[in-house]
Write a protein that holds these residues in place. Sequence first.
Motif, PDB file in Angstrom:
ATOM      1  N   ASP A   1       0.832  -1.207   0.000  1.00  0.00           N
ATOM      2  CA  ASP A   1       0.000   0.000   0.000  1.00  0.00           C
ATOM      3  C   ASP A   1       0.867   1.259   0.000  1.00  0.00           C
ATOM      4  O   ASP A   1       0.554   2.254  -0.675  1.00  0.00           O
ATOM      5  CB  ASP A   1      -0.932   0.003   1.210  1.00  0.00           C
ATOM      6  CG  ASP A   1      -2.036  -1.038   1.114  1.00  0.00           C
ATOM      7  OD1 ASP A   1      -2.300  -1.508  -0.016  1.00  0.00           O
ATOM      8  OD2 ASP A   1      -2.621  -1.390   2.150  1.00  0.00           O
ATOM      9  N   ILE A   2       1.972   1.221   0.757  1.00  0.00           N
ATOM     10  CA  ILE A   2       2.881   2.369   0.788  1.00  0.00           C
ATOM     11  C   ILE A   2       3.511   2.586  -0.577  1.00  0.00           C
ATOM     12  O   ILE A   2       3.576   3.713  -1.092  1.00  0.00           O
ATOM     13  CB  ILE A   2       3.968   2.160   1.863  1.00  0.00           C
ATOM     14  CG1 ILE A   2       3.350   2.183   3.264  1.00  0.00           C
ATOM     15  CG2 ILE A   2       5.055   3.238   1.750  1.00  0.00           C
ATOM     16  CD1 ILE A   2       4.305   1.790   4.355  1.00  0.00           C
TER      17      ILE A   2
ATOM     18  N   ASP B   1       1.335   6.272  -7.182  1.00  0.00           N
ATOM     19  CA  ASP B   1      -0.032   6.638  -7.582  1.00  0.00           C
ATOM     20  C   ASP B   1       0.015   7.581  -8.783  1.00  0.00           C
ATOM     21  O   ASP B   1       0.659   8.636  -8.735  1.00  0.00           O
ATOM     22  CB  ASP B   1      -0.722   7.319  -6.400  1.00  0.00           C
ATOM     23  CG  ASP B   1      -2.198   7.618  -6.658  1.00  0.00           C
ATOM     24  OD1 ASP B   1      -2.638   7.457  -7.817  1.00  0.00           O
ATOM     25  OD2 ASP B   1      -2.881   8.026  -5.719  1.00  0.00           O
TER      26      ASP B   1
ATOM     27  N   SER C   1       3.146  12.125  -6.286  1.00  0.00           N
ATOM     28  CA  SER C   1       3.885  11.474  -5.195  1.00  0.00           C
ATOM     29  C   SER C   1       5.221  10.934  -5.691  1.00  0.00           C
ATOM     30  O   SER C   1       6.261  11.095  -5.031  1.00  0.00           O
ATOM     31  CB  SER C   1       3.051  10.342  -4.587  1.00  0.00           C
ATOM     32  OG  SER C   1       1.907  10.839  -3.957  1.00  0.00           O
TER      33      SER C   1
ATOM     34  N   GLN D   1       2.329   1.608  -3.492  1.00  0.00           N
ATOM     35  CA  GLN D   1       1.307   2.043  -4.443  1.00  0.00           C
ATOM     36  C   GLN D   1       0.973   3.516  -4.262  1.00  0.00           C
ATOM     37  O   GLN D   1       0.686   4.218  -5.241  1.00  0.00           O
ATOM     38  CB  GLN D   1       0.063   1.171  -4.298  1.00  0.00           C
ATOM     39  CG  GLN D   1       0.260  -0.236  -4.848  1.00  0.00           C
ATOM     40  CD  GLN D   1      -0.977  -1.099  -4.721  1.00  0.00           C
ATOM     41  OE1 GLN D   1      -1.659  -1.066  -3.710  1.00  0.00           O
ATOM     42  NE2 GLN D   1      -1.246  -1.898  -5.735  1.00  0.00           N
ATOM     43  N   HIS D   2       1.025   3.980  -3.029  1.00  0.00           N
ATOM     44  CA  HIS D   2       0.807   5.413  -2.799  1.00  0.00           C
ATOM     45  C   HIS D   2       1.922   6.227  -3.454  1.00  0.00           C
ATOM     46  O   HIS D   2       1.666   7.264  -4.080  1.00  0.00           O
ATOM     47  CB  HIS D   2       0.756   5.704  -1.296  1.00  0.00           C
ATOM     48  CG  HIS D   2       0.745   7.175  -0.983  1.00  0.00           C
ATOM     49  ND1 HIS D   2      -0.359   7.977  -1.212  1.00  0.00           N
ATOM     50  CD2 HIS D   2       1.724   7.994  -0.469  1.00  0.00           C
ATOM     51  CE1 HIS D   2      -0.071   9.221  -0.864  1.00  0.00           C
ATOM     52  NE2 HIS D   2       1.180   9.260  -0.415  1.00  0.00           N
ATOM     53  N   GLN D   3       3.170   5.748  -3.312  1.00  0.00           N
ATOM     54  CA  GLN D   3       4.296   6.466  -3.904  1.00  0.00           C
ATOM     55  C   GLN D   3       4.225   6.481  -5.424  1.00  0.00           C
ATOM     56  O   GLN D   3       4.703   7.427  -6.066  1.00  0.00           O
ATOM     57  CB  GLN D   3       5.612   5.805  -3.469  1.00  0.00           C
ATOM     58  CG  GLN D   3       5.894   5.852  -1.987  1.00  0.00           C
ATOM     59  CD  GLN D   3       6.258   7.230  -1.491  1.00  0.00           C
ATOM     60  OE1 GLN D   3       6.551   8.110  -2.283  1.00  0.00           O
ATOM     61  NE2 GLN D   3       6.233   7.431  -0.184  1.00  0.00           N
TER      62      GLN D   3
ATOM     63  N   SER E   1      -2.269   9.506  -9.941  1.00  0.00           N
ATOM     64  CA  SER E   1      -3.110  10.698  -9.818  1.00  0.00           C
ATOM     65  C   SER E   1      -2.246  11.947  -9.656  1.00  0.00           C
ATOM     66  O   SER E   1      -1.138  11.901  -9.133  1.00  0.00           O
ATOM     67  CB  SER E   1      -4.071  10.557  -8.638  1.00  0.00           C
ATOM     68  OG  SER E   1      -3.364  10.498  -7.423  1.00  0.00           O
TER      69      SER E   1
END
Length: 456
Positions: free
Chosen positions: A320-321, A327, A334, A323-325, A329
């Motif tokens: 999850d971390i 992302d 990010s 994928q946030h980095q 969008s």
Amino acid sequence: MVDALPALRSTPSTSNGQTMEDEDIVRDASGSVVSGGAESLISLLLPSSSTSSSSEDASTYAFTLLLNIRTTMAPIDVLISLFHQTMYSQNSRGGNFCREKRSELFHTMYSLASMWSTHIPHDFTNQEMIRRLEELLQLVCIDEEHRVKSNQLILTLKSTLSRIDRYEKALATLVVKQEEELASSQSIIGLFSISSDTSLISQQLTHIELERLSMMALDDIVLAISESSHDSLLASPSHPSVNSCIHWFNRLSSLVATEILRHSRKRLRASIIDSWIETAKECFDRGNFNSTCAIVAGLNSTPIQRLKRTWSKVDRAKLDILQHQLDPSGNFVSYRSTMKAALWRAEGASKDDEKVIIPFFGLLLKDLFMIYHNNPRELPNGHLNFKAFSLLSSSLYPLAEWKRRTVSFPRHPIILQYLLVAMTYEEDALLLRSFEYEEPDTPTEKEMHKKMKKAS
């Protein structure tokens, strides 16, 4: 040889700092080149009493011009023009025959040849280019010391070209293992049976990425983005070194999914997923963002992502971390922030291993494509738009430096061989195996499964 490109403005400046148009060159108020005819832009590669540019400015100007002008002139034509202009400049004034002026001309041409052969060596795979470069250097030599330096530069260039040739032949001879059907095992097989050390595997992935990055031809990138549509750029790049990097990214993504689906037991699939997540994190921490993105893409592929019962056994926190980095969008805001942090870290690092920057190549290509096509390269008056040239080269400039980074950790031949040649499978084959392990549970999946079984 020129070891680095200075991160400075990319145009020689005038001494008076006034807006001017002279000899088909337009400058802004600070003296930086805005536009000009091709021949006039080439003439600025020569030393001139009308400019007060530093060697750093001149090197960056040369890098910008030579990298961009290939979209309007063949490199051989640029070199021929440069030879003729050098000959004219050398003989245009009596003062140019004094030793000081002749020495200045040699050092300018030698620095230009060093920069060109170091950062865009693929231009010289044409033997005519090497011959013309030798002629240019011999034209400006004034003593034995100059001739020795010139000969050494040519020898270094030929050594570089030989290394490129050996690398391309080695890639062509890689034979990927072929199997008729995706094997299924109830015990750990494949990559993580060779080693469960995710740090070691991330090191080997970094070796592969750095090797491909070091062989990346900057001219290939410029030509690829100039000749491709946005949709075809990543789908079917026509230039070898660009194609090599895209192929590797797709292979690694497919390898991730293949390695997971080689295991019939849910617990083992979850274990392999955990190992890939940890490997991706290790790559991320090393500055190897391309492998990180490829691994995450494999984990997010349809055959893997739909395995709900398998994922229930996985701790997704680290993924999850990541994928946030990564992302997409906000135009990957990010990831871009992470890249800035990595650059700051690399600038202050004392160890080579901490200076590694391997960008997400697919996004870099898209960025370069947008810069190229959103800024006109030729102006209505027939001038080449040097401002557009500078925008593109300033984005490629960091890549020229990242290509030269090295690491101290050793190679592991068995792991490297496996990563490069182990069998991978197309998504349809992987999806069929995924349906075998966990039956389709949505109307869409059921319909897809039905069609695939019928087709097979």
